[in-house]
Design a protein around this motif. Structure first.
Motif, PDB file in Angstrom:
ATOM      1  N   HIS A   1       0.818  -1.220   0.000  1.00 13.35           N
ATOM      2  CA  HIS A   1       0.000   0.000   0.000  1.00 13.35           C
ATOM      3  C   HIS A   1       0.851   1.270   0.000  1.00 13.35           C
ATOM      4  O   HIS A   1       0.579   2.198  -0.753  1.00 13.35           O
ATOM      5  N   PHE A   2       1.868   1.310   0.858  1.00 13.77           N
ATOM      6  CA  PHE A   2       2.645   2.529   1.042  1.00 13.77           C
ATOM      7  C   PHE A   2       4.004   2.509   0.350  1.00 13.77           C
ATOM      8  O   PHE A   2       4.591   3.558   0.114  1.00 13.77           O
ATOM      9  N   GLY A   3       4.529   1.330   0.105  1.00  7.32           N
ATOM     10  CA  GLY A   3       5.871   1.207  -0.452  1.00  7.32           C
ATOM     11  C   GLY A   3       6.885   0.948   0.650  1.00  7.32           C
ATOM     12  O   GLY A   3       6.783   1.514   1.743  1.00  7.32           O
ATOM     13  N   ARG A   4       7.829   0.066   0.357  1.00  3.15           N
ATOM     14  CA  ARG A   4       8.852  -0.304   1.343  1.00  3.15           C
ATOM     15  C   ARG A   4       9.694   0.907   1.748  1.00  3.15           C
ATOM     16  O   ARG A   4       9.980   1.113   2.920  1.00  3.15           O
ATOM     17  N   GLU A   5      10.075   1.727   0.775  1.00  4.40           N
ATOM     18  CA  GLU A   5      10.920   2.893   1.057  1.00  4.40           C
ATOM     19  C   GLU A   5      10.184   3.903   1.934  1.00  4.40           C
ATOM     20  O   GLU A   5      10.769   4.482   2.847  1.00  4.40           O
ATOM     21  N   TRP A   6       8.900   4.110   1.644  1.00  4.08           N
ATOM     22  CA  TRP A   6       8.109   5.060   2.417  1.00  4.08           C
ATOM     23  C   TRP A   6       8.025   4.611   3.866  1.00  4.08           C
ATOM     24  O   TRP A   6       8.191   5.418   4.784  1.00  4.08           O
ATOM     25  N   LEU A   7       7.762   3.311   4.085  1.00  4.36           N
ATOM     26  CA  LEU A   7       7.683   2.791   5.450  1.00  4.36           C
ATOM     27  C   LEU A   7       9.027   2.900   6.161  1.00  4.36           C
ATOM     28  O   LEU A   7       9.087   3.262   7.341  1.00  4.36           O
ATOM     29  N   ALA A   8      10.106   2.592   5.448  1.00  4.18           N
ATOM     30  CA  ALA A   8      11.443   2.710   6.052  1.00  4.18           C
ATOM     31  C   ALA A   8      11.720   4.166   6.429  1.00  4.18           C
ATOM     32  O   ALA A   8      12.247   4.444   7.518  1.00  4.18           O
TER      33      ALA A   8
ATOM     34  N   LEU B   1       9.451   6.472   7.103  1.00  7.30           N
ATOM     35  CA  LEU B   1       8.576   6.794   8.237  1.00  7.30           C
ATOM     36  C   LEU B   1       9.190   6.299   9.542  1.00  7.30           C
ATOM     37  O   LEU B   1       9.241   7.030  10.538  1.00  7.30           O
ATOM     38  N   LEU B   2       9.683   5.065   9.541  1.00  8.34           N
ATOM     39  CA  LEU B   2      10.293   4.517  10.751  1.00  8.34           C
ATOM     40  C   LEU B   2      11.530   5.313  11.168  1.00  8.34           C
ATOM     41  O   LEU B   2      11.746   5.561  12.357  1.00  8.34           O
TER      42      LEU B   2
ATOM     43  N   ARG C   1      12.053   8.516  10.528  1.00 12.10           N
ATOM     44  CA  ARG C   1      11.563   9.806  11.042  1.00 12.10           C
ATOM     45  C   ARG C   1      10.967   9.650  12.442  1.00 12.10           C
ATOM     46  O   ARG C   1      11.171  10.520  13.301  1.00 12.10           O
ATOM     47  N   LEU C   2      10.242   8.576  12.662  1.00 10.64           N
ATOM     48  CA  LEU C   2       9.690   8.344  13.995  1.00 10.64           C
ATOM     49  C   LEU C   2      10.805   8.130  15.014  1.00 10.64           C
ATOM     50  O   LEU C   2      10.706   8.594  16.153  1.00 10.64           O
ATOM     51  N   GLU C   3      11.859   7.448  14.621  1.00 10.85           N
ATOM     52  CA  GLU C   3      13.010   7.253  15.519  1.00 10.85           C
ATOM     53  C   GLU C   3      13.632   8.601  15.885  1.00 10.85           C
ATOM     54  O   GLU C   3      14.008   8.834  17.037  1.00 10.85           O
ATOM     55  N   LEU C   4      13.740   9.501  14.910  1.00  5.67           N
ATOM     56  CA  LEU C   4      14.250  10.848  15.199  1.00  5.67           C
ATOM     57  C   LEU C   4      13.343  11.569  16.180  1.00  5.67           C
ATOM     58  O   LEU C   4      13.817  12.237  17.106  1.00  5.67           O
ATOM     59  N   LEU C   5      12.037  11.432  15.993  1.00  9.02           N
ATOM     60  CA  LEU C   5      11.075  12.065  16.897  1.00  9.02           C
ATOM     61  C   LEU C   5      11.184  11.465  18.297  1.00  9.02           C
ATOM     62  O   LEU C   5      11.161  12.183  19.297  1.00  9.02           O
ATOM     63  N   ILE C   6      11.330  10.152  18.376  1.00  3.77           N
ATOM     64  CA  ILE C   6      11.463   9.467  19.668  1.00  3.77           C
ATOM     65  C   ILE C   6      12.694   9.975  20.417  1.00  3.77           C
ATOM     66  O   ILE C   6      12.672  10.158  21.635  1.00  3.77           O
TER      67      ILE C   6
END
Length: 156
Positions: free
Chosen positions: A137-144, A146-147, A149-154
Motif C-alpha cells: 500500500h505505502f511502499g517499502r521505502e516510504w515505510l522505512a 517513516l520509521l 523519522r519516527l526514531e528521530l522524533l522518539i
C-alpha cells in the motif's frame, strides 16, 4: 465583562482559537496512526489469543533472550504492575519463565520458553503478511523513511 468573553488583553497565542486542530496535533495524529495500524494487527493477536502487551513482552524476550523485568516493562511500554499480571498469565501458559537473579535478589529475570518460541513461529506468517500489505500500500521505502523519522522524533 462576562465569563463567555475572553479578556481582550489575553495574547493571541493563549486564546482557545489558537489551539491546533486535532488533524494538526502531533500527539493526536500519532494516536490515530497507531490505532489505524493496530486494526491490522489486533485480529492476528486475537487469533493467537494474545493481547498487545503480551505480544510485546514475547517479542522482546524472543529478540533479546533473558531480560530483567524492569527492562521488559520499560521497553514494552507496560507499567510494572501490569507486567506482573502479564507475567503470571504467560507463566501459567508456560510461555515464559521467571526467576530471581542470583546476584541481586531484588531483580526478576524473564525468559521465553519453548511454548513462547512456538507462538513466535505461529504468528510469524500473519505478521509477515500484514507487513507485506503495508508495503504494497505505502511502499517499502516510504515505510522505512517513516520509521527513521519516527526514531528521530522518539530521540528528540
Amino acid at each position: 465583562m462576562t465569563h463567555d468573553t475572553p479578556p481582550s488583553d489575553l495574547p493571541a497565542a493563549e486564546s482557545p482559537s489558537s489551539l491546533r486542530t486535532p488533524r494538526e496535533s502531533l500527539p493526536i495524529a500519532l494516536l490515530r496512526a497507531r490505532e489505524s495500524v493496530m486494526t491490522a494487527f489486533r485480529p492476528m493477536l486475537a487469533k493467537h489469543d494474545l493481547t498487545e502487551q503480551q505480544w510485546r513482552v514475547i517479542r522482546l524476550l524472543h529478540e533479546n533472550g533473558e531480560m530483567d523485568a524492569s527492562d521488559v516493562a520499560a521497553r514494552a511500554f507496560v507499567l510494572l504492575p501490569s507486567l506482573t499480571r502479564i507475567t503470571r498469565t504467560l507463566e501459567g501458559k508456560q510461555v515464559i519463565s521467571r526467576r530471581r537473579d542470583r546476584l541481586d535478589g531484588r531483580r526478576t529475570l524473564l525468559k521465553l520458553e519453548p511454548a513462547g518460541a512456538a507462538i513466535i513461529h505461529e504468528v510469524l506468517p500473519d505478521h509477515r503478511r500484514i507487513y507485506q500489505e503495508l508495503e504494497a500500500h505505502f511502499g517499502r521505502e516510504w515505510l522505512a523513511d517513516l520509521l527513521e523519522r519516527l526514531e528521530l522524533l522518539i530521540n528528540y
